[in-house]
Enzyme design. Structure first.
Site, PDB file in Angstrom:
ATOM      1  N   TYR A   5       0.813  -1.218   0.000  1.00 49.82           N
ATOM      2  CA  TYR A   5       0.000   0.000   0.000  1.00 49.82           C
ATOM      3  C   TYR A   5       0.851   1.273   0.000  1.00 49.82           C
ATOM      4  O   TYR A   5       0.372   2.352   0.341  1.00 49.82           O
ATOM      5  CB  TYR A   5      -0.951  -0.005   1.204  1.00 49.82           C
ATOM      6  N   HIS A  68      19.736  11.385  21.832  1.00 46.09           N
ATOM      7  CA  HIS A  68      18.877  12.530  21.475  1.00 46.09           C
ATOM      8  C   HIS A  68      19.091  12.795  20.002  1.00 46.09           C
ATOM      9  O   HIS A  68      20.178  13.206  19.581  1.00 46.09           O
ATOM     10  CB  HIS A  68      19.257  13.753  22.310  1.00 46.09           C
ATOM     11  N   HIS A 141     -33.684   1.528   3.329  1.00 45.75           N
ATOM     12  CA  HIS A 141     -33.614   0.337   4.184  1.00 45.75           C
ATOM     13  C   HIS A 141     -33.249  -0.906   3.372  1.00 45.75           C
ATOM     14  O   HIS A 141     -33.548  -2.026   3.778  1.00 45.75           O
ATOM     15  CB  HIS A 141     -34.939   0.109   4.926  1.00 45.75           C
ATOM     16  N   SER A 262     -11.321 -16.368  -7.498  1.00 45.65           N
ATOM     17  CA  SER A 262     -11.264 -17.314  -6.390  1.00 45.65           C
ATOM     18  C   SER A 262     -10.203 -18.360  -6.696  1.00 45.65           C
ATOM     19  O   SER A 262      -9.989 -18.729  -7.860  1.00 45.65           O
ATOM     20  CB  SER A 262     -12.637 -17.992  -6.198  1.00 45.65           C
ATOM     21  N   GLU A 309       3.747   9.488  16.115  1.00 48.46           N
ATOM     22  CA  GLU A 309       3.683  10.306  14.900  1.00 48.46           C
ATOM     23  C   GLU A 309       4.733   9.888  13.877  1.00 48.46           C
ATOM     24  O   GLU A 309       4.519  10.065  12.669  1.00 48.46           O
ATOM     25  CB  GLU A 309       3.857  11.790  15.249  1.00 48.46           C
ATOM     26  N   ARG A 310       5.834   9.341  14.345  1.00 51.14           N
ATOM     27  CA  ARG A 310       6.851   8.849  13.410  1.00 51.14           C
ATOM     28  C   ARG A 310       6.289   7.737  12.531  1.00 51.14           C
ATOM     29  O   ARG A 310       6.779   7.509  11.417  1.00 51.14           O
ATOM     30  CB  ARG A 310       8.072   8.317  14.177  1.00 51.14           C
TER      31      ARG A 310
END
Length: 432
Positions: A5, A68, A141, A262, A309-310
């Site tokens: 994706y 860091h 419906h 299928s 967030e990464r």
């Protein structure tokens, strides 16, 4: 994001190399701003602009010691400079760089989302115009109601995407901002002008007030808009799936010459694209909870938002753009069986004229609504149980009690009655 994706244009924006290059661009723009303020000399800025670079491997080596990433980043940059390196990160805190850069990545990604939305809108508009006067059974419906224009279905989705774009543009305005306000967001070690210069240079707006970070209500709003867009995509995909069912067979997805439906049943043709979009839409909406929780940080900041967030931001954009593009292709290749739709209309023995008849009788007689309704309902039940035409059932059961001029009935039993105002709907929707 797994390769299946992945959208290359999105991956090119969010990969580590590009992200760090945007970090570097922020640092250079800040140096430029300090030069404009008379703190950094023109020569020093030129050296920074020309020579400052980032080596990812070297940064990772330093990060093993510093634990860091931004400190490792600034030190790796400094190793590519001479004495002018002292101006790197002047007055900044980590999130001045990280949030401004991330908002720039978001801006670049948003442009791709807009392009995909506009392309999808164009396909829906084309379908709406093509099928404006094509009759299909309307359902409520899941049950047959009255015939309607097939084109209205596509026009409805077109209009909905317009609203989604309006929301998206507002979310873009709120999140595509630069945040250069220092450690507490109070500009104590920074000047207002620096932020303004950087924002202008990067094509971003300005975060009017912040703490140490850009406030995550901005991100939550953007992701909630994406979740809303995903609901529209799933709505369309679900409709395709419903119409492709064996019991309906009015629509079906395009099927390539060598495609297989299928692994065990060679006759199958499944709505796999629509099912794929449905699943990914659910996945995308799952990010909203994370985004809203990210807005709650301790005092001026913490980094509880940073880790997720990464992951989620690049995933969100990959999934959204992939889904938009796949739905566009699915709609382009969609096969609509107009004969099957007409067959379904004819299978109802004109019973769907029940409401026009109800309205006509009520307008032209003095009987109560309840009496007239019950009379017509009785005729509809006889029509479907005995498989006789609804008009015949009406006459057989005493229509002349309510209608004196029977010649007017022929005017009611006209299939174009159900699309008589379609042009007005199109005019109003497309004009907007």
């Amino acid at each position: 994001m797994i390769n299946r994706y992945t959208v290359k244009k999105i991956e090119d924006i969010w990969n580590d190399e590009n992200k760090l290059n945007i970090w570097l661009d922020v640092e250079k723009k800040v140096s430029y701003a300090w030069m404009k303020m008379g703190i950094v000399s023109q020569d020093e800025y030129n050296l920074i602009s020309q020579n400052a670079s980032i080596n990812i491997q070297r940064m990772l080596e330093i990060e093993k010691e510093t634990r860091h990433d931004v400190v490792a980043f600034t030190r790796a940059i400094s190793e590519t400079l001479g004495k002018e390196k002292k101006w790197i990160h002047l007055g900044l805190t980590s999130t001045d760089v990280v949030d401004t850069a991330q908002n720039k990545l978001i801006q670049l990604s948003n442009r791709i989302v807009v392009a995909s939305l506009v392309e999808l809108k164009a396909v829906l508009k084309d379908k709406a115009l093509k099928y404006k006067n094509t009759l299909t059974m309307g359902r409520s419906h899941g049950i047959y109601g009255e015939p309607t224009s097939l084109g209205l279905k596509f026009l409805l989705w077109f209009d909905e995407l317009n609203r989604q774009l309006e929301r998206f543009y507002l979310a873009r305005k709120q999140i595509e901002v630069a945040k250069i306000s220092g450690s507490m967001g109070n500009y104590a070690n920074m000047e207002f002008e620096i932020e303004e210069i950087v924002a202008n240079e990067m094509g971003l707006g300005i975060d009017n007030i912040s703490t140490q970070v850009t406030q995550r209500d901005r991100h939550a709003f953007l992701i909630s808009v994406f979740a809303n867009i995903a609901s529209t995509l799933e709505k369309i995909a679900t409709e395709i799936r419903l119409f492709q069912r064996s019991e309906v067979q009015e629509w079906h997805e395009g099927f390539k010459p060598n495609q297989k439906g299928s692994s065990s049943m060679p006759h199958k043709k499944n709505p796999i694209s629509s099912e794929n979009i449905t699943g990914l839409s659910r996945y995308l909406r799952s990010f909203t909870n994370v985004a809203f929780e990210n807005n709650v940080l301790w005092h001026e900041r913490d980094i509880s938002h940073s880790s997720n967030e990464r992951i989620i931001l690049s995933d969100i954009y990959n999934v959204l753009v992939y889904s938009l593009n796949r739905l566009k292709e699915t709609l382009e290749e969609l096969v609509i069986d107009e004969e099957k739709m007409l067959e379904h209309i004819n299978s109802q023995f004109n019973v769907f004229y029940s409401q026009p008849m109800l309205n006509y009788i009520l307008i032209n007689c003095d009987e109560s609504r309840e009496e007239v309704y019950d009379f017509i309902q009785k005729c509809t039940f006889e029509t479907m149980n005995s498989k006789v035409d609804f008009k015949e059932s009406l006459i057989r059961n005493g229509l002349n009690k309510y209608v004196k001029d029977m010649s007017k009935i022929e005017e009611i039993f006209n299939i174009n009655y159900f699309i008589r105002n379609v042009d007005k709907i199109y005019s109003r929707t497309l004009k907007k």
